[in-house]
Scaffold this active site. Structure first.
Site, PDB file in Angstrom:
ATOM      1  N   ARG A  18      13.330  32.804  38.016  1.00 15.03           N
ATOM      2  CA  ARG A  18      12.026  32.231  38.352  1.00 15.03           C
ATOM      3  C   ARG A  18      11.122  32.092  37.125  1.00 15.03           C
ATOM      4  NH1 ARG A  18       9.320  31.779  43.391  1.00 15.03           N
ATOM      5  NH2 ARG A  18       7.444  30.552  42.969  1.00 15.03           N
ATOM      6  N   HIS A  43      23.489  45.565  30.119  1.00  9.50           N
ATOM      7  CA  HIS A  43      24.610  44.862  29.479  1.00  9.50           C
ATOM      8  C   HIS A  43      24.108  43.526  28.962  1.00  9.50           C
ATOM      9  CE1 HIS A  43      29.187  43.824  29.725  1.00  9.50           C
ATOM     10  NE2 HIS A  43      28.596  43.115  28.775  1.00  9.50           N
ATOM     11  N   ARG A  45      24.114  40.111  27.117  1.00 11.86           N
ATOM     12  CA  ARG A  45      25.123  39.174  26.641  1.00 11.86           C
ATOM     13  C   ARG A  45      24.484  38.220  25.631  1.00 11.86           C
ATOM     14  NH1 ARG A  45      27.317  40.477  31.738  1.00 11.86           N
ATOM     15  NH2 ARG A  45      29.579  40.779  31.622  1.00 11.86           N
ATOM     16  N   GLU A  70      25.888  48.461  27.298  1.00 14.75           N
ATOM     17  CA  GLU A  70      27.242  47.915  27.351  1.00 14.75           C
ATOM     18  C   GLU A  70      27.288  46.564  26.652  1.00 14.75           C
ATOM     19  OE1 GLU A  70      28.590  49.593  31.759  1.00 14.75           O
ATOM     20  OE2 GLU A  70      28.108  47.474  31.492  1.00 14.75           O
ATOM     21  N   THR A 100      31.199  38.080  34.767  1.00 13.90           N
ATOM     22  CA  THR A 100      31.078  39.533  34.721  1.00 13.90           C
ATOM     23  C   THR A 100      32.305  40.072  34.003  1.00 13.90           C
ATOM     24  OG1 THR A 100      30.692  41.534  36.045  1.00 13.90           O
ATOM     25  CG2 THR A 100      32.217  39.905  36.947  1.00 13.90           C
ATOM     26  N   HIS A 190      32.466  49.234  38.027  1.00 19.82           N
ATOM     27  CA  HIS A 190      32.752  47.872  38.471  1.00 19.82           C
ATOM     28  C   HIS A 190      33.143  47.874  39.943  1.00 19.82           C
ATOM     29  CE1 HIS A 190      33.060  43.665  37.106  1.00 19.82           C
ATOM     30  NE2 HIS A 190      33.767  43.538  38.214  1.00 19.82           N
ATOM     31  N   HIS A 214      25.597  45.973  40.671  1.00 21.18           N
ATOM     32  CA  HIS A 214      25.590  44.908  41.667  1.00 21.18           C
ATOM     33  C   HIS A 214      25.489  45.447  43.085  1.00 21.18           C
ATOM     34  CE1 HIS A 214      26.407  40.865  43.207  1.00 21.18           C
ATOM     35  NE2 HIS A 214      27.172  41.463  44.102  1.00 21.18           N
TER      36      HIS A 214
END
Length: 238
Positions: A18, A43, A45, A70, A100, A190, A214
């Site tokens: 948003r 994490h 990226r 991570e 992921t 995970h 998640h």
């Protein structure tokens, strides 16, 4: 006792969808710790599609439990970690375009690279962990990288558990036993959830920490984060 580290990447994903700063990742980290979380995981990226590099520096002063960063150890990531000095860095071999994380390290093929990177982190007093598949050969080879811990990649366990196949835990138990013999600490993450975490924790010997994002965030949408975090803590301590 197995510690719970809450991965807040999905909070950043929602914020970025948003624009602006709602929800605020720093406030969520504070709240998660207030509710009992024993660590905060991020994490970042390279494309910063969820956690941004600046988020790491904003979070560093407010994470009073354990900060776990991570990522794939490209130079930009290495420099970020060395500046932020988290309690733990978890090395994950994810491609830049991966949705992921989807595989662990080949700790034999990449031994020298991992050894070099890990030595940089350890020189700064940062505990290291490397993401590995539940493969005994990869766990054994991890020892020669100099890492402090391994993080078992638990997607396959979660898939098998959802099918009712509890025998899917067997490779993880075997790898944990090897890691314990070698003196490697054991983390896991995970697709772990309220549904499957208790069985995993009770079967895997020496499990030190789980990183959950998640599922925990999704469960919190229905039940509230404080309740969900306390449910995880209860299951991890039973």
């Amino acid at each position: 006792m197995t510690k719970l580290s809450v991965n807040i990447n999905k909070i950043a994903t929602l914020r970025n969808s948003r624009g602006g700063d709602v929800p605020n990742v720093v406030q969520v980290a504070k709240d998660a710790q207030k509710f009992g979380a024993e660590g905060i995981t991020v994490h970042p990226r390279p494309d910063e599609r969820h956690i941004r590099y600046q988020d790491v520096f904003d979070l560093r002063p407010v994470v009073t439990t354990e900060f776990n960063i991570e990522g794939n150890p490209i130079r930009k990531f290495i420099d970020l970690v060395l500046k932020a000095k988290p309690e733990q860095v978890t090395l994950v071999p994810d491609a830049e375009d991966a949705i992921t994380s989807n595989a662990g390290w080949d700790t034999m093929k990449h031994r020298d690279f991992l050894k070099e990177v890990i030595s940089e982190f350890k020189a700064k007093g940062i505990r290291t962990s490397i993401f590995v598949d539940p493969d005994p050969a990869m766990v054994k080879a991890a020892l020669h990288t100099g890492t402090d811990r391994i993080e078992l990649y638990t997607e396959e366990y979660a898939k098998q558990f959802a099918k009712g196949n509890k025998a899917g835990i067997a490779p993880y138990v075997a790898c944990a036993e090897i890691a314990n013999e070698l003196g490697l600490g054991i983390n896991a993450g995970h697709d772990l959830s309220l549904e499957n975490i208790s069985y995993f924790k009770n079967k895997v010997p020496g499990l030190l920490e789980v990183s959950i994002g998640h599922a925990l965030i999704a469960e919190s949408l229905y039940q509230g984060m404080e309740y969900v975090i306390n449910q995880y803590l209860s299951l991890l301590r039973s």
